[in-house]
Design a protein around this motif. Sequence first.
Motif: not given
Length: 485
Positions: A117-123
Motif C-alpha cells: 500500500k505504501w507503493g500503490t498509494d503513491y502510484f
Amino acid sequence: MSSKKHFVLGFCLVILFVNAASIDYGTALTKSLLYYEAQRSGKLPPNQRVQWHGDSALKDGKDEGIDLTGGYYDAGDNVKFGFPMAFTVTMLSWSVIEFEHQLNSKNELKNALNAIKWGTDYFIKAHKEPHVLYGEIGDGNSDHQCWERPEDMTTPRNAYKIDEQHPGSDLAGETAAALAAAAIAFSRSDPGYSKQLLTHAKELFDFAKKFPGEYQTSISVAGQFYSSSGYEDELLWAAVWLLKATQDKRYLDYINDKSTSSGGTRSMFSWDDKYVGAQLLIAKDLLEKKFPGKESSLSEYKKNAEEFICNCIQKGNSNVKKSSGGLLWWQRWNNLQYVTTATFVITSYADTLSATKNSLQCTSGKVEPLQLITFVKSQVDYILGENPRKMSYMVGFGTNYPKKIHHRGASIVSIKKDRTPVGCHEGFTLWFDKNAANPNVLDGAIVGGPDLSDNYNDDRNNFQQAEAATANTAPLVGVLARLAS
C-alpha cells in the motif's frame, strides 16, 4: 529392522531435522518486510517500526503543483524511480496472492499489505489523469554527487512524467501490472481500495497500448540507471495480471495474440525483463486447466517458463552458471536480484505442480516438485549464510552480515540521535569514507552479493556488491513465507 538400521535411520532423520531447523526463515521473513519501512519516502505513519528513519522529501511534486510524496527510494540513494518501484510492488503483491496463508500464519500478512500500500498509494497520486503518469522524482546524477540522509536532502526533486506526447509503455505497463496484482492482494481485506486500484490499472494498460514507446526516451534521466530493453514484456505482464484480476476476455485475447512472440526462453527474470513472470502465470493456469480450448495456442508460454526453470536447476539445454559454492550466477553487478526472482518462480511453479499432481519434464529427465523446493532452499540458505564465507547477504540476519553497505540513510547517524544537518559533500568525508560499520542496521536488505568465486568485499565504495535494492528483497518475501511454514 535391525537395531543398527534403526540407529542409522534415526541418525539421518536427526541430521535432516538439524539442517532444516538451522536457518530461521520466520525471522528472515520479518526482517525482509522491515526493510521496506526503511526505504519509505514521505511522512511516516505512527506505526513505523524502523525508528532510525524519519520523514523525508515532504515537498515532492510541489514544482508540478501536485502531491507526489510517499513511495520508495529504490536502493542506497534518495531517488524515486517508478519503473523498479512498480516491479517491487508487483512482486510483493504476487507474494501475498500466492502465500497469503503462510504470511498470515507468521503474522506478517498485515505488514506485507502495508508494504504494498505504501507503493500503490503513491502510484495513485502519480496517476492523476488517464494518460499521465509521474515516473521519477529526483535525478540520479545530482543525487549521486551527494552523500546525505534523505531527511537532509538538498538535491533537486524534479518530477518527471510520461504523457501522450512523451510515452512510456514499459513504465505504464509495469505500473498497471503492479496495481492489478495489488487489487487481487487487497480484494478480501479492502474491496473498495481493490476496485480503485483496478480502475487505475485498466487506464494505464490502455494508455501503454495506445501510445507506444520506451519510457527513457521521455524521461531521459532514468535511462542511465533503469533503462528499459523494450515494452512488449510489460504489456504482456500487465495483461496477464489484469486477466487474473478481472477475467475480462479482452486481456485473454491480447495474451493469445502475443503467443507467437511469447518472448522465447529468457535467461533471467528482473525489473527490466518480465517475460518469465508472465509465462509462468500462464503455465500455472494451464496446469490448473483454466483455459479450455486454448491449451495449444498458449503452450509456447508454458514451454518457455519450464525451460527457464530447467536451466536454473541445471537440467536444461542452457544452464545458468553457478558459483563454486553453488549460487546461481548471472552477473557481477547485483547478482542476487536474479537469484531471488528465480527462487520465487521455481517455488510458485513447484506448488502448482504438486497441487495438480504433475512433475516437470526437463531435457535430462523428470523433476518432482519436492526436488524444486530443495533447490530453492539451497539458494535461500546460501543467501542467509550457508556459503563458503559463512556470511548472510541479508543485512541484520545472523551475526556475520555486511556492515558497510552502500546506503546513505543507514551509513549516517540517525536524525533522531543527531539533528545537525549533514551537507552534500560533508557526508562523504564524515560518513562514506569512514572505515566503520554503518550506525543504522538496514534489516532485511539483500545486497548485490558475492562474485563468481564466492568472494564479497564489505565496502561502501563497492556499490556493485554492497548496495541493496527494493527489487532484490521483494521476491524473497513469498519464498521465505513458504519455507517458514
